[in-house]
Design an enzyme around this catalytic site. Structure first.
Site, short mmCIF file in Angstrom:
data_model
loop_
_atom_site.label_atom_id
_atom_site.label_comp_id
_atom_site.label_asym_id
_atom_site.label_seq_id
_atom_site.Cartn_x
_atom_site.Cartn_y
_atom_site.Cartn_z
N HIS A 1 67.97 54.64 23.28
CA HIS A 1 69.48 54.57 23.27
C HIS A 1 69.89 56.18 23.60
CE1 HIS A 1 73.47 54.38 21.19
NE2 HIS A 1 73.38 52.99 21.64
N ASP B 1 63.94 55.79 15.82
CA ASP B 1 65.28 55.28 15.84
C ASP B 1 64.93 53.78 15.51
OD1 ASP B 1 67.70 54.05 16.45
OD2 ASP B 1 67.71 54.52 18.65
N GLN C 1 67.58 49.11 15.32
CA GLN C 1 67.17 47.62 15.75
C GLN C 1 66.14 47.19 15.19
OE1 GLN C 1 69.35 45.96 17.46
NE2 GLN C 1 70.37 47.17 18.46
N LYS D 1 75.06 47.29 11.73
CA LYS D 1 74.13 46.43 12.56
C LYS D 1 73.31 45.41 11.60
CE LYS D 1 73.29 49.61 16.32
NZ LYS D 1 74.25 48.90 17.42
N CYS E 1 74.44 51.24 26.36
CA CYS E 1 74.16 52.80 25.95
C CYS E 1 72.69 53.04 26.32
CB CYS E 1 74.54 53.11 24.58
SG CYS E 1 76.15 52.74 24.13
#
Ligand SMILES: Cc1ncc(COP(=O)(O)O)c(C=O)c1O
Lengths: 145, 402
Positions: free
Chosen positions: B116, B193, B196, B219, B356
């Site tokens: 991202h 990261d 997700q 999220k 993104c």
């Protein structure tokens, strides 16, 4: 006419499939403006040749959705061979029309009338105006590239 | 447990029974419980934390601190390793800023095209500032990060490894534990990261053993503008703060200051109190449903959707073997924005664009894609509706001559 047919009028799809004045020219006399919508990737370059206060030629190139690409073609056909001020005025009326603001309905928008439906799709106004914004930039006289 | 029923009632946005929401990878819906909890803060004990010595402030502070404990429990961290941030982007930027002083000219930073923007641009910037080199792990033919490819780019000059745990476009799970082990053997820091992954699976920072890990509340049923930076305690002790002001400071004098202990050392100003409390409620809710149950549910939906989409003529799927409930695809010959307008007309919310993640779009050689992503509130019916609407879009644009 359902909502989709109202947005995607035949004229729009026709310009999308058979764009007029497409392809840039390698000619220093043209002003060029390139706009890219970072959120969706629509990417348009407009080139105009202005001589003696008249828009002599408009070329365009780019990639994007049907609304965006077709409107570059419609614009080029509509505004070519017009005095700069008139072209500017028509462009403003078009942008006002698609964004749901008041505009001068006496102006002959020709094929660009077909974008009436866009105002009901706020998410698509950007698509319908990006080429026109680029066109107006080229009239500023500054070559941004 | 089957999640197919009843869950929808927990989400006020889904009161609109005709709505099909397939954009969780961008942001999730918020359940009543979380909204109530945040409302309660403003209605009952709206007061600053850490500061007031009166009862209301004390109550707010208690709940706020509980929230930190809840997050720590979720990812198996220690409480003082959980830094509250404005979101994953903010957290990932902080990591880059914290590590910047330790990066020398010629050092290498390993990242990937799956990142991202929030995990690749901060490092692009630091690399420029410090004269370091940004190295991209070559992706395999499906767009995955494979361990061998990572080994090939790892070198004695590697200082930082900045990789996504689950790609927000391809839905691939990175073999992050093994990568971390190798990176550490080379003396590199690992930043993950997890925006997700944490919402959809059990993530254990001790097992991964990464140095930093970031994710966002919105999220995973929580509020926007709030997220987490996990950092190993020894790093949070050693590294300099990236922002200065109230709350992070111990003793302030005209030309010196002392810092609070982590995590406060990295938190400046009045924090998002309602958001922290709301996020904790979201985590409680998710844990009650069970993250593994949710993951199974998403997996079943993704399989169902893959099958249905594959059966549709003119659909190109870019991540057939995704590990997460994310399907990235296009309708041949039709721009994703045109498709999404037809879906929207059928009240189906789904993302079109580059998500993104422009590097992965470049890798796929497409300008934009459609992306459907699933969560606990999605059902097979949602997918049936999506398929019907895609057929409508395809027929509509075929008739228009595309
Ligand atoms: C993989 C990934 N990383 C980071 C982010 C950034 O999260 P936020 O916008 O909440 O900072 C997102 C969300 O779009 C994401 O999908």
């Amino acid at each position: 006419m359902n909502r989709m047919e109202n947005l995607y009028r035949q004229i729009i799809m026709e310009h999308y499939k058979n764009p007029r004045n497409k392809g840039l020219v390698d000619d220093e006399r043209y002003n060029k403006s390139h706009i890219r919508n970072p959120s969706c990737g629509d990417d348009v370059t407009i080139q105009t040749l202005v001589e003696g206060g008249e828009v002599k030629d408009i070329r365009h190139e780019g990639s994007g959705c049907s609304i965006c690409c077709s409107s570059a073609s419609v614009l080029s056909a509509l505004l070519k061979r017009r005095p700069v001020e008139e072209a500017q005025y028509i462009s403003t009326q078009y942008v006002n029309m698609v964004s749901g603001q008041s505009y001068d309905t006496d102006v002959e928008l020709e094929d660009a009338e077909a974008y009436q439906g866009v105002k009901q799709f706020p998410a698509r106004i950007k698509c319908a105006t990006i080429a026109w914004q680029a066109f107006e930039d080229t009239l500023g006289g500054d070559d941004d590239e | 447990m089957d999640l197919d029923f009843d869950i929808r009632a927990d989400f006020p946005v889904l009161d609109d029974e005709t709505l099909v929401y397939l954009d969780t990878a961008a942001t999730s819906l918020t359940p009543h419980r979380v909204l109530h909890k945040m409302n309660d803060y403003y209605r009952k004990y709206s007061a600053n934390v850490h500061r007031g010595v009166y009862r209301l402030s004390h109550e707010a502070t208690e709940l706020y601190n509980d929230a930190r404990r809840t997050v720590a429990r979720l990812i198996n961290a220690e409480e003082d390793e959980v830094v509250f941030t404005r979101g994953a982007s903010n957290a990932l930027n902080m990591v880059a800023r914290m590590l910047a002083p330790y990066i020398q000219e010629g050092d290498e930073i390993i990242t990937s095209e799956l990142e991202h923007h929030s995990h690749f641009l901060p490092w692009q910037r630091i690399a420029k500032e410090r004269g370091a080199k940004l190295i991209f792990v070559p992706l395999d033919q499906n767009g995955r990060i494979q361990l061998q490819a990572f080994k090939n780019v790892l070198s004695p000059r590697t200082r930082v490894v900045a990789l996504t745990h689950v790609s927000n476009v391809m839905g691939y799970l990175t073999p992050i534990e093994k990568i971390t082990e190798l990176a550490h053997a080379h003396g590199a820091y690992v930043s993950v990261d997890a925006a997700q992954s944490v919402p959809h699976m059990e993530v254990d920072v001790k097992r991964i053993d990464c140095d930093f890990l970031a994710f966002s509340a919105h999220k995973m049923l929580g509020p926007t503008g709030f997220g987490i930076l996990y950092g190993k305690r020894k790093h949070l002790d050693a590294f300099e703060p990236v922002e200065f002001g109230g709350d992070m400071v111990g003793i302030a004098e005209k030309d010196t200051l002392t810092y609070q202990k982590p995590p406060l050392k990295f938190e400046t100003g009045t924090p998002p109190i309602a958001e922290a409390i709301g996020f904790a409620e979201a985590i409680d809710y998710l844990e009650e449903k069970g993250l593994e149950t949710i993951r199974e549910h998403e997996k079943r939906l993704a399989e169902y959707a893959h099958k249905a989409l594959s059966g549709l003529e003119d659909v190109v799927i870019y991540n057939k073997d995704a590990d997460a409930g994310i399907i990235t695809f296009n309708l041949k010959g039709v721009h994703p924005h045109d498709v999404v307008t037809v879906l929207d007309d059928d009240n189906i919310a789904l993302r079109a664009g580059h998500h993104c993640a422009q590097l992965v779009m470049q890798w796929l050689s497409v300008a934009a894609t459609l992306r459907a992503s699933f969560y606990l509130y999605n059902t097979r019916d949602d997918i049936d509706r999506l398929i019907e609407s895609l057929k409508r879009a395809r027929d509509f644009f075929k008739d228009a001559g595309l």
